[in-house]
Design a protein around this motif. Sequence first.
Motif, PDB file in Angstrom:
ATOM      1  N   LEU A 170     -50.759  -0.101  42.597  1.00  0.00           N
ATOM      2  CA  LEU A 170     -49.779  -1.104  43.029  1.00  0.00           C
ATOM      3  C   LEU A 170     -50.195  -2.520  42.637  1.00  0.00           C
ATOM      4  O   LEU A 170     -49.358  -3.321  42.187  1.00  0.00           O
ATOM      5  N   ALA A 171     -51.476  -2.841  42.823  1.00  0.00           N
ATOM      6  CA  ALA A 171     -51.933  -4.203  42.513  1.00  0.00           C
ATOM      7  C   ALA A 171     -51.843  -4.477  41.014  1.00  0.00           C
ATOM      8  O   ALA A 171     -51.445  -5.573  40.603  1.00  0.00           O
ATOM      9  N   ALA A 172     -52.224  -3.505  40.196  1.00  0.00           N
ATOM     10  CA  ALA A 172     -52.142  -3.685  38.743  1.00  0.00           C
ATOM     11  C   ALA A 172     -50.691  -3.855  38.301  1.00  0.00           C
ATOM     12  O   ALA A 172     -50.368  -4.723  37.478  1.00  0.00           O
ATOM     13  N   TYR A 173     -49.813  -3.047  38.868  1.00  0.00           N
ATOM     14  CA  TYR A 173     -48.389  -3.137  38.538  1.00  0.00           C
ATOM     15  C   TYR A 173     -47.840  -4.516  38.895  1.00  0.00           C
ATOM     16  O   TYR A 173     -47.149  -5.161  38.086  1.00  0.00           O
ATOM     17  N   ALA A 174     -48.161  -4.987  40.098  1.00  0.00           N
ATOM     18  CA  ALA A 174     -47.691  -6.306  40.529  1.00  0.00           C
ATOM     19  C   ALA A 174     -48.245  -7.407  39.630  1.00  0.00           C
ATOM     20  O   ALA A 174     -47.526  -8.347  39.250  1.00  0.00           O
ATOM     21  N   HIS A 175     -49.519  -7.297  39.276  1.00  0.00           N
ATOM     22  CA  HIS A 175     -50.136  -8.316  38.409  1.00  0.00           C
ATOM     23  C   HIS A 175     -49.423  -8.401  37.066  1.00  0.00           C
ATOM     24  O   HIS A 175     -49.093  -9.499  36.593  1.00  0.00           O
ATOM     25  N   HIS A 176     -49.174  -7.259  36.445  1.00  0.00           N
ATOM     26  CA  HIS A 176     -48.552  -7.282  35.114  1.00  0.00           C
ATOM     27  C   HIS A 176     -47.109  -7.775  35.180  1.00  0.00           C
ATOM     28  O   HIS A 176     -46.641  -8.446  34.251  1.00  0.00           O
ATOM     29  N   LEU A 177     -46.413  -7.491  36.255  1.00  0.00           N
ATOM     30  CA  LEU A 177     -45.058  -8.043  36.416  1.00  0.00           C
ATOM     31  C   LEU A 177     -45.104  -9.558  36.552  1.00  0.00           C
ATOM     32  O   LEU A 177     -44.263 -10.269  35.987  1.00  0.00           O
TER      33      LEU A 177
END
Length: 279
Positions: free
Chosen positions: A94-101
């Motif tokens: 979740l954190a990686a996904y949010a960061h890339h967005l």
Amino acid sequence: ISPAAHRTLDCLSILRGQSLPPPLMNRALGRGWSRGLEELVDRGLVLEEDGLYRFVESETPLVVNRRLDATRKQELNHRMARALEPEARAGRHLAAYAHHLREAKQRTQAIYATVRAAEEFEQRGQLAAAGKEYAALLVLLRGKRDDDLRQDVLLRFLQIKIRLGELRRCEALYAHLIRLARERGDEDETARLTIDYGEHLIGTRRFDKCREVIEQAVEDGIQEDAALAVRAKLALFTADLEGARARALGEARALRKNNTVAATAVLRSVEAILNAMSG
């Protein structure tokens, strides 16, 4: 190095040191990425460990990332976010996904994903990580239309900092929240936050700071009963029971104003004072 290795290197550089499993890299870069990765491993730039990959030198991704222009970075982050989307829907990365967005400038999706990541960390008890996500979220919420959500996030961020014991940061957040409530003309919220802030300062034995906050609040026109509630508790904690008794009488009068916001804090303070005096 070859063009394929260059593309792989660029993509790896935006991962901020994270290691993602090969299926995710395949989804982000396509099947041909493995040839570029093999070349990077052969040249000693990347190391494979248990099916995951990391740079041998920590400076390498920073150097590579600096040479990428803004458009290329945004494109790569968008591609990585798309690759992570199915994982995020299943509650993973979740954190990686949010960061890339966020890095891809996908604001609406980034807000939703960052909230999910913060809440997930909080549920796991990973408070420092949750705090980082809330801080990133506040950067996204700068528009006037975001006021309500920003207020909610600030309160959550404050609770995280209280639990982490970061007292100075808590004071800054309380002051900011009180200022925002005052600017909105929300007297009830201003009173509630001032009571909370005062009790926080008393609990951390910042008595002089508490007096300063209440005096300033009175000057700014805070509701009288809210100030009385904090002053009474302050008198109690500094062992000024005669002063506390006088405050208790003032609070009893304040209750007759039927102000529901301050009522709970007033009753709590009076009860504590009477218990201490009877003891």
